[in-house]
Design an enzyme around this catalytic site. Sequence first.
Site, PDB file in Angstrom:
ATOM      1  N   PHE A 183       0.864  -1.181   0.000  1.00  0.00           N
ATOM      2  CA  PHE A 183       0.000   0.000   0.000  1.00  0.00           C
ATOM      3  C   PHE A 183       0.896   1.224   0.000  1.00  0.00           C
ATOM      4  O   PHE A 183       1.580   1.514   0.983  1.00  0.00           O
ATOM      5  CB  PHE A 183      -0.931   0.046   1.214  1.00  0.00           C
ATOM      6  CG  PHE A 183      -1.848   1.239   1.169  1.00  0.00           C
ATOM      7  CD1 PHE A 183      -3.017   1.194   0.433  1.00  0.00           C
ATOM      8  CD2 PHE A 183      -1.520   2.419   1.811  1.00  0.00           C
ATOM      9  CE1 PHE A 183      -3.860   2.308   0.344  1.00  0.00           C
ATOM     10  CE2 PHE A 183      -2.345   3.536   1.737  1.00  0.00           C
ATOM     11  CZ  PHE A 183      -3.520   3.476   1.002  1.00  0.00           C
ATOM     12  N   ASP A 220       9.674   2.891   1.441  1.00  0.00           N
ATOM     13  CA  ASP A 220       8.491   3.684   1.788  1.00  0.00           C
ATOM     14  C   ASP A 220       8.314   3.593   3.302  1.00  0.00           C
ATOM     15  O   ASP A 220       7.766   2.642   3.830  1.00  0.00           O
ATOM     16  CB  ASP A 220       7.262   3.136   1.062  1.00  0.00           C
ATOM     17  CG  ASP A 220       5.984   3.902   1.397  1.00  0.00           C
ATOM     18  OD1 ASP A 220       5.984   4.658   2.388  1.00  0.00           O
ATOM     19  OD2 ASP A 220       4.984   3.723   0.683  1.00  0.00           O
ATOM     20  N   LYS A 224       3.299  11.480   6.654  1.00  0.00           N
ATOM     21  CA  LYS A 224       2.502  11.308   7.863  1.00  0.00           C
ATOM     22  C   LYS A 224       3.099  12.024   9.067  1.00  0.00           C
ATOM     23  O   LYS A 224       2.865  13.196   9.264  1.00  0.00           O
ATOM     24  CB  LYS A 224       2.229   9.835   8.114  1.00  0.00           C
ATOM     25  CG  LYS A 224       1.336   9.200   7.039  1.00  0.00           C
ATOM     26  CD  LYS A 224       0.779   7.882   7.461  1.00  0.00           C
ATOM     27  CE  LYS A 224      -0.014   7.219   6.324  1.00  0.00           C
ATOM     28  NZ  LYS A 224      -1.190   7.964   5.880  1.00  0.00           N
TER      29      LYS A 224
END
Length: 415
Positions: free
Chosen positions: A153, A238, A267
């Site tokens: 994801f 990531d 984030k």
Amino acid sequence: MTTTDVHGTPRPGSATQLHVSLAETATAHNYRPLPVVLASGQGSWLTDVDGRRYLDCLAGYSALNFGHGHPRLTAAAQEQLARLTLTSRAFHNDRLGPFCRDLAELAGMDLVLPMNTGAEAVETAIKVARKWGYERKGVAPDRATVIVADGNFHGRTTTIVSFSTDPVAREGFGPFTPGFRTVPYGDSVALAAAIDENTVAVLLEPIQGEAGVLIPPPGYLQAVRDVCTRENVLFIADEIQSGLGRTGTTFACDAEGVTPDVYVLGKALGGGIVPVSAVVSRHDVLDVIRPGSHGSTFGGNPLAAAVGHAVVELLRSGEYQARAAELGERLRGRLEDLVGQGAVAVRSRGLWAGIDLDPALMTGRQACMRLLDRRVLAKDTHGSTIRLAPPLVIEPDQLDWLCDQLGEALTLAGD
């Protein structure tokens, strides 16, 4: 008294019901949120519009690693709000340089390419890898490929969903962007076999968050690093969810002493205040980006840079990383006690955990509804799995209380 009935429907006349009804009427249904309407937060706690208090165990998918309303982060934002919020990258601003310098130093890299969202940063990393492949590796024009892992994801843009293996993320969004090869996650042999003369990068999550906090086998990240070095391929990590203290180290890659060629961050970099993301790498990689080849109106804006810089400052001492590691051991021990008591498997690293439930007992959604009734906010994924990612500022007694509530939620009592 709860603000929902036994079916999770907000009680008529409650402030929760009014806000849920308005949101369902006026917003597109691209999410299915739990029936709670949050109004304020401090530290690890949130309060809803009906005055009920909840322990936040999602932390905005790790965007709130430092909790709600962290005084140093809010002070940085408030000070910058009064000075300057946006210039565009047509001009310099006095916050961008210090932020990028110190973030690069934290990552052991040279340069930072600032963006806004995690998906933007992933797209940026893909563009950088392709251009690096053509200019530095000599890949034939328009032939570059990137290797990814199944269960990944990385975001929801059209290019990213093109290499997703989640049918819900892909269905109805074709035609898909070519140039990606998928291999099993955790299988370095399959990864090495997939590399050819056109491979420019391997894009991986060191821990797969959305998949249920899947941790690869020991030695996997080092094997990926070795293969990429041998084959002259970029290793792109990531670390949007796993990075910046969440797993007990600054980056999840640190657990194996591995340094990728490119970090993709987001984030927590925005402190839960503003969207901030970045691609962080060396000169020989990021120097392929030149004026006009990539950009963002809001990327690197003064407000984002001020908050991001404050986040980097919080991480410099290692306090939050150590706290996540110490409390993570406590969390793991408590969660492992639940295996056989409604849970069938537990995976955790630092203050990040995936718990697989016995599907014969309940779904992940049902477990999260039970936790909501016990004033704990968590999120399900993939049917019978729930994720826990409390802020790194959570106190030990709060962590114990969370595990107590989870244990009660997994019992059949009161059904």
